[in-house]
Design a protein around this motif. Structure first.
Motif, PDB file in Angstrom:
ATOM      1  N   SER A  25       9.731  -4.153   2.660  1.00  0.00           N
ATOM      2  CA  SER A  25      10.374  -2.851   2.514  1.00  0.00           C
ATOM      3  C   SER A  25       9.417  -1.740   2.908  1.00  0.00           C
ATOM      4  CB  SER A  25      10.867  -2.631   1.085  1.00  0.00           C
ATOM      5  OG  SER A  25       9.789  -2.599   0.186  1.00  0.00           O
ATOM      6  N   MET A  26      10.000  -0.661   3.385  1.00  0.00           N
ATOM      7  CA  MET A  26       9.277   0.562   3.729  1.00  0.00           C
ATOM      8  C   MET A  26      10.069   1.699   3.140  1.00  0.00           C
ATOM      9  SD  MET A  26       6.643   1.447   5.502  1.00  0.00           S
ATOM     10  CE  MET A  26       5.912   2.880   6.199  1.00  0.00           C
ATOM     11  N   SER A  27       9.420   2.556   2.363  1.00  0.00           N
ATOM     12  CA  SER A  27      10.132   3.673   1.762  1.00  0.00           C
ATOM     13  C   SER A  27       9.310   4.949   1.872  1.00  0.00           C
ATOM     14  CB  SER A  27      10.479   3.377   0.305  1.00  0.00           C
ATOM     15  OG  SER A  27       9.330   3.077  -0.422  1.00  0.00           O
ATOM     16  N   PHE A  28      10.013   6.063   1.822  1.00  0.00           N
ATOM     17  CA  PHE A  28       9.419   7.395   1.922  1.00  0.00           C
ATOM     18  C   PHE A  28       9.991   8.229   0.786  1.00  0.00           C
ATOM     19  CE2 PHE A  28       9.896   5.503   6.067  1.00  0.00           C
ATOM     20  CZ  PHE A  28       8.614   5.577   6.579  1.00  0.00           C
ATOM     21  N   PHE A  88       4.140  14.033  -0.853  1.00  0.00           N
ATOM     22  CA  PHE A  88       4.943  13.135  -0.028  1.00  0.00           C
ATOM     23  C   PHE A  88       4.250  11.784   0.061  1.00  0.00           C
ATOM     24  CE2 PHE A  88       5.776  17.444   1.345  1.00  0.00           C
ATOM     25  CZ  PHE A  88       7.153  17.494   1.230  1.00  0.00           C
ATOM     26  N   TYR A  89       5.051  10.713   0.042  1.00  0.00           N
ATOM     27  CA  TYR A  89       4.430   9.399   0.107  1.00  0.00           C
ATOM     28  C   TYR A  89       5.207   8.467   1.030  1.00  0.00           C
ATOM     29  CZ  TYR A  89       7.920   7.250  -2.989  1.00  0.00           C
ATOM     30  OH  TYR A  89       9.088   6.768  -3.526  1.00  0.00           O
ATOM     31  N   ALA A  90       4.487   7.440   1.485  1.00  0.00           N
ATOM     32  CA  ALA A  90       5.066   6.327   2.244  1.00  0.00           C
ATOM     33  C   ALA A  90       4.545   5.047   1.601  1.00  0.00           C
ATOM     34  CB  ALA A  90       4.646   6.399   3.708  1.00  0.00           C
ATOM     35  N   ASP A  91       5.445   4.083   1.399  1.00  0.00           N
ATOM     36  CA  ASP A  91       5.085   2.846   0.728  1.00  0.00           C
ATOM     37  C   ASP A  91       5.560   1.666   1.574  1.00  0.00           C
ATOM     38  OD1 ASP A  91       4.625   1.927  -2.512  1.00  0.00           O
ATOM     39  OD2 ASP A  91       5.553   0.496  -1.165  1.00  0.00           O
ATOM     40  N   ALA A 108       0.856  -1.183   0.000  1.00  0.00           N
ATOM     41  CA  ALA A 108       0.000   0.000   0.000  1.00  0.00           C
ATOM     42  C   ALA A 108       0.890   1.230   0.000  1.00  0.00           C
ATOM     43  CB  ALA A 108      -0.917   0.002   1.219  1.00  0.00           C
ATOM     44  N   ARG A 109       0.465   2.228  -0.769  1.00  0.00           N
ATOM     45  CA  ARG A 109       1.195   3.488  -0.845  1.00  0.00           C
ATOM     46  C   ARG A 109       0.242   4.603  -0.443  1.00  0.00           C
ATOM     47  NH1 ARG A 109       3.768   2.455  -4.894  1.00  0.00           N
ATOM     48  NH2 ARG A 109       2.184   2.863  -6.470  1.00  0.00           N
ATOM     49  N   ALA A 110       0.636   5.399   0.537  1.00  0.00           N
ATOM     50  CA  ALA A 110      -0.150   6.546   0.986  1.00  0.00           C
ATOM     51  C   ALA A 110       0.549   7.824   0.536  1.00  0.00           C
ATOM     52  CB  ALA A 110      -0.284   6.529   2.501  1.00  0.00           C
ATOM     53  N   THR A 111      -0.219   8.746  -0.041  1.00  0.00           N
ATOM     54  CA  THR A 111       0.309  10.035  -0.477  1.00  0.00           C
ATOM     55  C   THR A 111      -0.310  11.120   0.387  1.00  0.00           C
ATOM     56  OG1 THR A 111       0.490   9.194  -2.731  1.00  0.00           O
ATOM     57  CG2 THR A 111       0.623  11.573  -2.454  1.00  0.00           C
ATOM     58  N   PHE A 112       0.538  11.989   0.943  1.00  0.00           N
ATOM     59  CA  PHE A 112       0.109  13.071   1.822  1.00  0.00           C
ATOM     60  C   PHE A 112       0.382  14.408   1.152  1.00  0.00           C
ATOM     61  CE2 PHE A 112       1.897   9.547   4.152  1.00  0.00           C
ATOM     62  CZ  PHE A 112       0.873   9.203   5.007  1.00  0.00           C
ATOM     63  N   MET A 113      -0.511  15.361   1.310  1.00  0.00           N
ATOM     64  CA  MET A 113      -0.322  16.729   0.821  1.00  0.00           C
ATOM     65  C   MET A 113       0.095  16.747  -0.650  1.00  0.00           C
ATOM     66  SD  MET A 113       1.398  18.464   4.178  1.00  0.00           S
ATOM     67  CE  MET A 113       2.709  17.279   4.318  1.00  0.00           C
TER      68      MET A 113
END
Length: 178
Positions: free
Chosen positions: A171-174, A151-154, A143-148
């Motif tokens: 994996s976790m990426s920003f 910016f994203y976190a995956d 799942a990938r969340a996009t903020f504003m």
């Protein structure tokens, strides 16, 4: 197959109707990020931790459903006199749907692609005692969340089946979306 047909029809119907329910935000574009990954060898039913490392990634969101990704992940671990160092280069596509919620969106997805796995083993300080390299198919989900909007976190789990071993990767990426 007869049991799968109603599920496929329902999934297709939901995918066709979701764009009318969602906020029509622009999700297309490039993204670049960094993070960490952890790799395990799960061959023969036991988990052998191969360590963690850096993850670098580039992606492009084609639309609300399809995205393309290229990433590099490193790993390494020591067990007494034995060491393993490795890397995985991946090229894949993610298929899901980005749900827009004003200043926030989330895209659960499945990923399909190819991975080039390289591992170097050394025992008792003798380098090159086991160099392995293979290309494999990968299957993943995340799942990938996009903020504003930028910016994203995956967060992602991948499964790779090479000729010599089966690997699980978390994996976790920003990053930043252009």
């Amino acid at each position: 197959m007869k049991k799968c047909l109603p599920v496929l029809i329902a999934t297709f119907s939901a995918a066709v109707s979701l764009p009318t329910l969602a906020n029509p935000a622009n999700v297309e574009g490039h993204r670049i990020g960094a993070g960490f990954s952890k790799t395990k060898d799960v061959t023969a039913g036991f988990d052998l931790g191969l360590g963690g490392g850096l993850k670098l990634e580039y992606g492009y969101e084609l639309n609300h459903i399809f995205g393309f990704n290229v990433s590099y992940q490193g790993f390494g671990e020591s067990w007494g006199d034995a060491n393993v160092d490795g890397s995985v280069f991946k090229a894949d596509t993610d298929i899901g749907y980005a749900f827009d919620l004003q200043e926030f969106s989330i895209k659960p997805y499945v990923a399909l692609g190819l991975a080039q796995v390289n591992e170097k083993f050394s025992i008792d300080g003798i380098p090159g005692s086991g160099d392995l390299s293979d290309t494999s198919f990968l299957f993943g989900f995340g799942a990938r969340a996009t903020f504003m909007h930028n910016f994203y976190a995956d967060m992602r789990f991948d499964y790779l089946m090479t000729e010599y071993s089966d690997l699980d990767q978390f994996s976790m990426s920003f990053g930043y979306k252009f």
